[in-house]
Design a protein around this motif. Structure first.
Motif, short mmCIF file in Angstrom:
data_model
loop_
_atom_site.label_atom_id
_atom_site.label_comp_id
_atom_site.label_asym_id
_atom_site.label_seq_id
_atom_site.Cartn_x
_atom_site.Cartn_y
_atom_site.Cartn_z
N ALA A 30 1.57 4.96 12.50
CA ALA A 30 1.34 6.00 11.82
C ALA A 30 0.20 5.64 10.97
O ALA A 30 0.40 4.58 10.23
N PRO A 31 -0.89 6.57 10.59
CA PRO A 31 -1.98 5.96 9.74
C PRO A 31 -1.69 6.19 8.45
O PRO A 31 -2.32 7.03 7.66
N PHE A 32 -0.70 5.23 7.77
CA PHE A 32 -0.24 5.58 6.49
C PHE A 32 -1.34 4.58 5.51
O PHE A 32 -1.42 4.76 4.18
N GLY A 33 -1.65 3.40 6.10
CA GLY A 33 -2.61 2.57 5.32
C GLY A 33 -3.84 3.03 4.83
O GLY A 33 -4.55 4.03 5.34
N LYS A 34 -4.77 2.34 3.77
CA LYS A 34 -5.81 2.73 3.42
C LYS A 34 -6.73 1.59 3.91
O LYS A 34 -6.24 0.29 4.13
N TYR A 35 -7.89 1.75 3.67
CA TYR A 35 -8.99 0.90 4.08
C TYR A 35 -10.36 1.28 3.38
O TYR A 35 -10.57 2.08 2.90
N GLU A 36 -10.94 0.02 3.37
CA GLU A 36 -12.47 0.11 2.78
C GLU A 36 -13.30 -0.54 3.83
O GLU A 36 -13.12 -1.63 4.20
N GLU A 37 -14.71 0.28 4.29
CA GLU A 37 -15.45 -0.30 4.80
C GLU A 37 -16.24 -1.66 4.23
O GLU A 37 -16.37 -1.65 3.03
N THR A 38 -16.43 -2.64 5.01
CA THR A 38 -17.02 -3.76 4.33
C THR A 38 -17.87 -4.42 5.69
O THR A 38 -17.85 -3.96 6.75
N GLU A 39 -18.77 -5.26 5.24
CA GLU A 39 -19.82 -5.93 6.23
C GLU A 39 -18.96 -6.57 7.41
O GLU A 39 -17.92 -7.39 7.21
N GLY A 40 -19.08 -6.23 8.55
CA GLY A 40 -18.39 -6.68 9.90
C GLY A 40 -17.02 -6.14 9.94
O GLY A 40 -16.18 -6.76 10.94
#
Length: 388
Positions: free
Chosen positions: A116-126
Motif C-alpha cells: 500500500a503506497p503509504f510511504g513518502k519519497y524524495e527524488e534524488t540523483e540515481g
C-alpha cells in the motif's frame, strides 16, 4: 489425469509437525523457526526462484496445491511463507543488477512486502530517498529484503511502483496483535530516509503488461512471462481453500462421536448436521474446481508467453475472491453448530474459523470490490481507478 507433484509429496511428510506447531505460532506471533527450517529444507522457498540462481520455477498449480495443504496444517505459516515465496516471482522481473544484489550471495534470500503506497519519497540523483512505517508486512521477521509500494510522479503522472530495500535499511516494529492469523508475524517495517537506486524501482503496470526490465533475462521460462499480480496473490485463495477443507475434516471428526450434553443423543444421526456438512462439502469442492481451472489458465498463458486481456485479468482477479467467499461460508456454516467446547483457545476448530474469516479480510480478497471490478468489465464500463 492430475500430474504428480513432488513438492507436495515432500511437504505432506512434515505437515503433522507443522500442525503441532500451530499453537506455538500464535504464541510467538510469527512462524516458528522450526517451520521455516523444515520448509526451506524442502526447497519450497525456491519455487519461483529463477533456475539461474538455483531455483525450481515450478508451475502455479503445483505451488498453490502445496500452499492449500500447508494452510490446512497452519494457515499463519502458509500466509507468511507463501508471500515470501511469491515475491521471488516479482523479483525475477527486476533488472539483472537488482537480482544479483538480491540472490547473488544467498539464493535462499526472500522478501516480505508492504505494497500500500503509504510511504513518502524524495527524488534524488540515481534514485529516491524513501521514508515510511510500512504496515502489514507478513513474515518480515524472516525477510532479507522488503518490497514497498509508492506512488511516484513521472511526467506529472502518478505511477504506482515498487521499491526493493535490504534488511539492513529497516527496523521491525513488533505490533502484530491480531485475532486471526496471529502467527503470520504481519508487523510494520520502519524505513527512515533510505536511498533506493533506480535499478531497484519498477512500475507495477510494466510488471502487469510485459514491459518489465527483466523480461529478456529468461526467454525460455514458463512462469515469468506473465503478470506479477496473480502470482503475488495466488496464496490467498489457496489458503482459504486449505482451511475450509481441513474444517470439514475437523467437523467430521468432532461430530462422529459427539453426543448432546443434556440428552445423550448422537449428533451425527440428526438431520441438520448431515445437511450442513453436505452443503459445505459441495461448496468447497466447487471452490477447488473453480480455482484449479483458474490456476491452470495462469500456467497456460505463461507457457505461451501471452499476456491476458482486461476481461481475463478481471476474471482471474475476481475468481479468487469469489472462491474465498464460498470457502468462508462453508466454514461458518459448520462453525455455527460445533458447540461451546470448541471456543476454548486450544481447539483447532476455532483457530480454523478465525483463519478462514481472515483470508477474506485482505484488500485483494474483498468481494465487494471484486464484484464491482468484474461487473463493470461485463457491462463494458471503464475500470474504476478507485478499485484496487
Amino acid at each position: 489425469m492430475k500430474q504428480a507433484n513432488p513438492m507436495l509429496e515432500k511437504l505432506t511428510e512434515i505437515l503433522p509437525a507443522i500442525r503441532a506447531n500451530a499453537s506455538k505460532a500464535e504464541e510467538l506471533r510469527k512462524i516458528p523457526q522450526e517451520n521455516v527450517d523444515m520448509l526451506h529444507a524442502l526447497g519450497l522457498n525456491r519455487a519461483f526462484l529463477p533456475k539461474a540462481y538455483g531455483g525450481l520455477e515450478i508451475s502455479l498449480p503445483e505451488f498453490t496445491e502445496c500452499i492449500a495443504a500447508l494452510a490446512g496444517a497452519c494457515c499463519s505459516t502458509a500466509w507468511a511463507y507463501s508471500l515470501l515465496c511469491t515475491h521471488n516471482h516479482q523479483m525475477a522481473m527486476f533488472s539483472k543488477q537488482a537480482q544479483d544484489e538480491f540472490w547473488g550471495e544467498n539464493p535462499d534470500a526472500v522478501a516480505s512486502s508492504s505494497i500500500a503506497p503509504f510511504g513518502k519519497y524524495e527524488e534524488t540523483e540515481g534514485g529516491i530517498i524513501f521514508t515510511g512505517d510500512m504496515k502489514w508486512s507478513s513474515g518480515v521477521d524472516y525477510a532479507d529484503w522488503i518490497i514497498v509500494g509508492l506512488n511516484r510522479m513521472v511526467n506529472d503522472e502518478k505511477v504506482y511502483s515498487f521499491a526493493v530495500i535490504p534488511r539492513s535499511d529497516f527496523t521491525i516494529i513488533d505490533d502484530w496483535y491480531a485475532v486471526g492469523m496471529q502467527g503470520s508475524g504481519t508487523k510494520t517495517a520502519s524505513i527512515k530516509g533510505v536511498f533506493v537506486p533506480e535499478h531497484r524501482i519498477q512500475a507495477a503496470k510494466d510488471m502487469m503488461e510485459g514491459r518489465h526490465v527483466g523480461r529478456e533475462l529468461y526467454p525460455d521460462s514458463k512462469i515469468y512471462h506473465t503478470p506479477y499480480r496473480p502470482y503475488f496473490a495466488c496464496g490467498f485463495a489457496a489458503m482459504s481453500l486449505g482451511v475450509a477443507e481441513r474444517m470439514i475434516e475437523s467437523y467430521k471428526e468432532l461430530t462422529k462421536n459427539r453426543v448432546r450434553a443434556y440428552t445423550g443423543a448422537q449428533v451425527k444421526a440428526s438431520i441438520p448436521p448431515i445437511l450442513r456438512v453436505a452443503e459445505s462439502y459441495q461448496q468447497v469442492a466447487a471452490a477447488r474446481a473453480y480455482l484449479e481451472k483458474t490456476w491452470q489458465e495462469h500456467k497456460e498463458y505463461g507457457e505461451r508467453h501471452e499476456y491476458p486481456d482486461s476481461y481475463t485479468l478481471a476474471h482471474w482477479r475476481t475468481n479468487q475472491a469469489y472462491a474465498i467467499k464460498m470457502c468462508v461460508q462453508a466454514v461458518n456454516r459448520l462453525w455455527e453448530v460445533m458447540g461451546a467446547s470448541n471456543w476454548y483457545q486450544d481447539r483447532e476448530a476455532q483457530r480454523l474459523w478465525r483463519e478462514s474469516n481472515m483470508t477474506a479480510a485482505h484488500a485483494y480478497t474483498d468481494y465487494d470490490v471484486c464484484a464491482q471490478i468484474i461487473g463493470r468489465e461485463l457491462l463494458g464500463l471503464d475500470p474504476d481507478p478507485a478499485l484496487l
